[in-house]
Structures are given as structure tokens and as C-alpha cells.
Design an enzyme around this catalytic site. Sequence first.
Site, mmCIF file in Angstrom:
data_model
loop_
_atom_site.group_PDB
_atom_site.id
_atom_site.type_symbol
_atom_site.label_atom_id
_atom_site.label_comp_id
_atom_site.label_asym_id
_atom_site.label_seq_id
_atom_site.Cartn_x
_atom_site.Cartn_y
_atom_site.Cartn_z
ATOM 1 N N GLU A 68 0.858 -1.213 0.000
ATOM 2 C CA GLU A 68 0.000 0.000 0.000
ATOM 3 C C GLU A 68 0.892 1.261 0.000
ATOM 4 O O GLU A 68 0.584 2.268 0.630
ATOM 5 C CB GLU A 68 -0.959 0.027 1.196
ATOM 6 C CG GLU A 68 -1.664 -1.296 1.463
ATOM 7 C CD GLU A 68 -3.095 -1.399 0.957
ATOM 8 O OE1 GLU A 68 -3.658 -0.370 0.576
ATOM 9 O OE2 GLU A 68 -3.628 -2.520 0.913
HETATM 10 C C1 LIG Z 1 2.775 -9.906 0.138
HETATM 11 C C2 LIG Z 1 2.549 -8.813 -0.846
HETATM 12 C C3 LIG Z 1 1.264 -8.544 -1.283
HETATM 13 C C4 LIG Z 1 1.045 -7.543 -2.237
HETATM 14 N N1 LIG Z 1 -0.224 -7.344 -2.737
HETATM 15 C C5 LIG Z 1 -0.400 -6.529 -3.806
HETATM 16 C C6 LIG Z 1 -1.662 -6.460 -4.481
HETATM 17 O O1 LIG Z 1 -2.641 -7.105 -4.091
HETATM 18 N N2 LIG Z 1 -1.756 -5.674 -5.580
HETATM 19 C C7 LIG Z 1 -0.706 -4.932 -6.051
HETATM 20 O O2 LIG Z 1 -0.867 -4.252 -7.051
HETATM 21 N N3 LIG Z 1 0.507 -4.974 -5.426
HETATM 22 C C8 LIG Z 1 0.682 -5.760 -4.330
HETATM 23 N N4 LIG Z 1 1.910 -5.817 -3.712
HETATM 24 C C9 LIG Z 1 3.005 -5.036 -4.223
HETATM 25 C C10 LIG Z 1 3.429 -3.914 -3.288
HETATM 26 O O3 LIG Z 1 2.468 -2.912 -3.296
HETATM 27 C C11 LIG Z 1 4.826 -3.447 -3.737
HETATM 28 O O4 LIG Z 1 5.725 -4.459 -3.339
HETATM 29 C C12 LIG Z 1 5.221 -2.109 -3.142
HETATM 30 O O5 LIG Z 1 4.436 -1.080 -3.687
HETATM 31 C C13 LIG Z 1 6.694 -1.787 -3.388
HETATM 32 O O6 LIG Z 1 7.042 -1.971 -4.716
HETATM 33 P P1 LIG Z 1 8.333 -2.871 -5.077
HETATM 34 O O7 LIG Z 1 8.207 -4.149 -4.354
HETATM 35 O O8 LIG Z 1 8.457 -2.912 -6.542
HETATM 36 O O9 LIG Z 1 9.535 -2.090 -4.445
HETATM 37 P P2 LIG Z 1 10.340 -0.889 -5.101
HETATM 38 O O10 LIG Z 1 9.413 0.126 -5.637
HETATM 39 O O11 LIG Z 1 11.398 -1.418 -5.994
HETATM 40 O O12 LIG Z 1 11.025 -0.288 -3.793
HETATM 41 C C14 LIG Z 1 12.194 -0.853 -3.186
HETATM 42 C C15 LIG Z 1 12.749 0.160 -2.187
HETATM 43 O O13 LIG Z 1 13.079 1.379 -2.887
HETATM 44 C C16 LIG Z 1 12.410 2.468 -2.268
HETATM 45 N N5 LIG Z 1 12.014 3.433 -3.295
HETATM 46 C C17 LIG Z 1 11.347 3.212 -4.456
HETATM 47 N N6 LIG Z 1 11.136 4.358 -5.111
HETATM 48 C C18 LIG Z 1 11.668 5.336 -4.349
HETATM 49 C C19 LIG Z 1 11.761 6.744 -4.474
HETATM 50 N N7 LIG Z 1 11.213 7.435 -5.477
HETATM 51 N N8 LIG Z 1 12.397 7.432 -3.500
HETATM 52 C C20 LIG Z 1 12.916 6.791 -2.440
HETATM 53 N N9 LIG Z 1 12.857 5.472 -2.250
HETATM 54 C C21 LIG Z 1 12.237 4.755 -3.204
HETATM 55 C C22 LIG Z 1 11.188 1.866 -1.588
HETATM 56 O O14 LIG Z 1 10.675 2.685 -0.552
HETATM 57 C C23 LIG Z 1 11.750 0.542 -1.094
HETATM 58 O O15 LIG Z 1 12.398 0.731 0.118
HETATM 59 C C24 LIG Z 1 2.135 -6.791 -2.715
HETATM 60 C C25 LIG Z 1 3.417 -7.041 -2.245
HETATM 61 C C26 LIG Z 1 3.643 -8.045 -1.342
HETATM 62 C C27 LIG Z 1 5.056 -8.325 -0.900
#
Ligand SMILES: Cc1cc2nc3c(=O)[nH]c(=O)nc-3n(C[C@H](O)[C@H](O)[C@H](O)COP(=O)(O)OP(=O)(O)OC[C@H]3O[C@@H](n4cnc5c(N)ncnc54)[C@H](O)[C@@H]3O)c2cc1C
Length: 601
Positions: free
Chosen positions: A409
Site C-alpha cells: 500500500e
Molecule cells: C505480500 C505482498 C502482497 C502484495 N499485494 C499486492 C496487491 O494485491 N496488488 C498490487 O498491485 N501490489 C501488491 N503488492 C506489491 C506492493 O504494493 C509493492 O511491493 C510495493 O508497492 C513496493 O514496490 P516494489 O516491491 O516494486 O519495491 P520498489 O518500488 O522497488 O522499492 C524498493 C525500495 O526502494 C524504495 N524506493 C522506491 N522508489 C523510491 C523513491 N522514489 N524514492 C525513495 N525510495 C524509493 C522503496 O521505498 C523501497 O524501500 C504486494 C506485495 C507483497 C510483498
Amino acid sequence: MATKSKLIGGAFLLKDTDVADVFIPEEFTDEQRLISETVKDFMIKEVWGLGIARVAGLDAEKDKDLVMDIFKKASALGFCGVSVDEKYGGGGLDFNTSLLFTENLALGFSFATTIGCQTSIGSLPIVWYGTEEQKAKYLPGIASGEKGCSYCLTEPDSGSDANSAKSRAVLNKEGTHYVLNGQKMWITNGGFAEVFTVFAKIENDEKLSAFIVEKSFGGIQTGKEEKKMGIKASSTVPVYFTNCMIPKENLLGERGKGFNMALNILNSGRIKIAAGGVGGMKYGLEKTIEYTTNRIQFEKPISDFGAMKQKLGTIAANLFAIESGVYRVGANVDRKHDELLKAGSSPNDAKINSMREYAIECAILKVQGSEAMCNTGDEAIQMFGGMGYSMETGVEMAYRDARITKIYEGTNEINRMLSLGEFYKRAFVTKEINIKDAAKSVPSAIAQNYNPFGGGYLSTEFEFVNNLKSLFMIITGAAGNKLKEKLVDEQEIVMNLADILAMAFISESAFLRVKKLGQTQGVDKATLDIKTKLAQLYLYDALDVARKAANNAIDSYAKGAEKWILKRLVGKMLRTYNINPKDVRREVADYMIKKKGYHFN
Ligand SMILES: Cc1cc2nc3c(=O)[nH]c(=O)nc-3n(C[C@H](O)[C@H](O)[C@H](O)COP(=O)(O)OP(=O)(O)OC[C@H]3O[C@@H](n4cnc5c(N)ncnc54)[C@H](O)[C@@H]3O)c2cc1C
């Protein structure tokens, strides 16, 4: 002439809030409490009844039948329809009651995520943005639990940067269907969902659109269940779309508005994470008290030791303060909703815009609620010692399950930036918040003489709350003036400012609650005293957080006289809060121990 609304998100920064305008959890009705008890009883019977070690070992793939069986039983009690209007077979709960529902769902561990997704991000896109036809077609099946639903935003290459999604929908030659191709990842409930809200770009659009996609359309494949650290019984799969034919009428909302829709839905999900955190912390406190009062070391229950009381007191204070913030905002969302309806908004717009109004508060609560819950899990393991590390007690599961709340979220970094970004928009774009006046008030704030013993009931505490707000406005205004648009690239400073903002809002929520209780007839004095101490403990710790954040922000950008003035200001405005934290924490912990948890008269 229309009167100006008092219900403005972020306005807590500008003015004192009248306690009469604040909802406190003590005001929940018997009917709302009954809903809360029903959910709690269900989780205890159907989930805990399996035996905690069994629950800790559940697996979404291997135990799919068992999970679906619990899902069906929950559906039969109407759990899946809490956010759906009665007209479409749901319970039509107001928002604050849905938060109370979510708080108690947390007792179901991973299963809370399953129902949480069904009632929140899975169904809300249709509840908020659907046409009458779309609602009539999809919501009854979702509300009855006959159709699982999911929210598909994230992709392998687009997580936090959600609008960079590559999934694409192209209108077919006949103009009847969108043909969808792409891959989504981490989709909660994806393993059993029949209805998917999918965010994708139409043709060469720069912005996302949203679609209601049925599994029965074909061209959809779900991958294997992800092997995760926690919430292991919750289904999380990748979803692949290959020439999936979506009828044109299944475009949800307007073309190109999907990204805004996705974010608005997440506002609701964010405060629900905090509500779940409240439930998780209540559970954690109860279990650690049960354990520490029975575990004997050095010939005494370990709960007798100050080191344990320190942890119990801190958990209780965080819980009290976050609970105060969650239900304060939830009630404001409901009031705003009613106000918008009265002013002529459509039912959909009233739902969307009432939530949107409180985007700052939702982001603050998501971050602080998830972090307090994760700390509770960590400290619970510590208090259980070796047994906390064992799968037998369920504590390690709670710790693992809690961890995801800092990631989904919107990660906590993104949410910290969002709370600041939204504040900036209101200060500099829509000008709803007058930051210039705040920045001008630096000299007068410095000149003020503070009375460390205060001038009446809670006056010292409210003075600190106001100082937190003013200091936030002053440093943010000063840093903004100096760095201008470069401030967004100085994320370390943004993180610091977001923490000061959060401490101001949550501390204020805790003291408004105590103040209102103090003015309520027939309130038990001993309970009020403990609640006051819980708020004081929270403030004591919040001032430490804010002091560190303020000094970090100032040292990171300011120089010379400006730095000297601002640091002096921090010293004056966030001076020592004159309570004895050890004694107060012990007193609070002793009360919780006596009551066997966070239970008040
Ligand atoms: C168990 C689980 C259930 C989920 N359920 C859903 C779902 O139902 N539907 C759905 O659509 N998604 C879902 N997600 C996805 C989840 O919303 C994403 O994992 C989350 O938004 C983070 O994206 P990412 O994993 O690609 O991490 P990334 O975006 O790659 O982030 C990795 C790190 O980089 C940091 N970062 C990224 N961009 C920036 C920035 N601009 N400035 C500073 N720091 C930054 C982040 O804060 C984090 O610490 C789920 C994830 C999990 C693990």
C-alpha cells in the site's frame, strides 16, 4: 451563503481542534461493538481454533482448501460485503465501522489479508468508480464471497513507480473489446479471484486506465503462490494477461484516470493498515502479558522486571495514540462523506473525495501504525525469549506477518514523501495552508517564555503539540524557501519533516481524546488517569523523535545564523517534558498487567 467546511484534511496543522469535533473510540455504539466482537469471536474460533502452530505453518498453496473453507464461513457471516452498499447485497458499513472491523480482522493473521483485500483494494474500485450496471453485475457476488476479487497494479518493473506499468490494452477493430497484454505481480487473492481490477495503459496513453476483468474472459493465467516471509496463508501470485478480451463496457471510471483511482483506493488501504496495527498491538500486548506473568525467572514472574515493564508500557502508549488517530480520521471521513452528499455530490464522488481529503492523515497513520506494530512484534519475541523464536507460540508468525505492512500500500518511504508532498500541494498550489505566516513567526516563537509547569489541565501537553506543529511549519517553510523545488531531491530532509508532522498529528489525537474524556460525565477517574499517562508517554517519546528529526533536517541544509536560530528554536520549543518516564511506564504496565491486556473499564 454556503458555510465553510470545518472538515479539511491537514487543517489540524493550522488551528486548534475543538474536542467536540473529535470522535474517540469510547464513543462506539453497542451495535458497532457487536460487529467488533463477532469478528473477534470468529477469528478465535475458526483460526486460533486450528492450533497456533498449525496456523503458523499454513501455506496458501498446500492449504488452499482450508483457507477457502474459512473464507466461505466468513462470507456467510457477511464479512466480504462490509464495504458494499446494502442495495448490492453488502452490509454498507460506514467507514469508521469498517476500520473497527479491520482492527479485529487482524486477529486472523494472514487470513486478515485475504478478507482485507476482498473488502478493501479488491472491491473498492468498483464500489467507488463503478457505474450502476457494473455494480449490479459484480458487487453482489463479491459481497457474498462467491467471487474472490483482487487489485492488480504492481508489475515486475513497476512497483513504487506504479504509473510506469507496461501492461497495455488496445481496442479491437470492431470496437467491442479491449485486448489486454501484460504481467502483474504480487497479487493478493490472485490465486482464487474471479474478478480482477487491472490497471493498464490504453494504446499509447501516458496514464493508466482501470478495467474490471473476469477470469472467465480467458487469456488470464495465474502463476505459483509466492514463497514469502510472512502472511503465508494469504494468496499472492503473479497474473499474466495474454490477449485477454475485455468488453468495452468494463472500462472502470474514465480513460487515463486509473493512476488517480489507484492512489485514492490506497488512501483507504493505508488507514486500514493502521487499524489492523491497532488490532495486532492489542493482541501482542495480551499475549505478552499472559506469557510474562506466568514465566518465572529469578523466582519471580518476568513481568515484575522493569526492563519488561518498559516494553509493555511503550507498546500500550503507541497503541493508545495510534488508535486515537485512526478513529479520529475515520469519523472525519464519514462526516465529510455526509457533508459532500448533502452538498449534491454523487454517491461515488462523496466516497472518493471524503477519503481523498484525508490523504495526509492516512499516509501518516500507515507509516506510524505499521512501524509501531512491527516494533510490537519484535519486542514480543524479546519478552518471550527463546519461546518467542519457536513456531509453537505464534509470536514469530505475528512478527513475520506484521513486516509486510511497511512495504505494501505504498512503502513507508513513499508514504512519508506523500504526506509531505500533499502538504506542499495544499500550502503552495491550492494555498489551503498558510505556511508563509508560520515561517514569519520564528522571532516571536523564540522570544516566548515558556512555563515548564503549564497553566492548567493538559496545558503543557497542548503547548507541546502546538510547538510540534509550529516547528514543522517553520522548518518546512524555511527549508522550502532555501531549497525551493530541490527539496524533493533532498529525501533525507523530507523523511525528517514527515516524522515531525506525524508526531504532531498523533500526539494531538491522543490528547484530544483524553481531553474529551475528561469532559465526559461519569468517566472512571482511574481509567482516565491511565489514559492520560498513555498519552503523556507517547508525547515524551514523540518529542525525542521530533527533536532528532528537526536537528537532522536543520543540520542538513541550514548554515550560519539561520542554523543557529533554528536550533535554538528546537531547544526552546521541544524542551524537556517534565514527566518521569520510568515511573509512568511502570504504572501503565502495571495497569495493563492487572487487566490482562489493553482492557479498560
Ligand atoms: C505480500 C505482498 C502482497 C502484495 N499485494 C499486492 C496487491 O494485491 N496488488 C498490487 O498491485 N501490489 C501488491 N503488492 C506489491 C506492493 O504494493 C509493492 O511491493 C510495493 O508497492 C513496493 O514496490 P516494489 O516491491 O516494486 O519495491 P520498489 O518500488 O522497488 O522499492 C524498493 C525500495 O526502494 C524504495 N524506493 C522506491 N522508489 C523510491 C523513491 N522514489 N524514492 C525513495 N525510495 C524509493 C522503496 O521505498 C523501497 O524501500 C504486494 C506485495 C507483497 C510483498
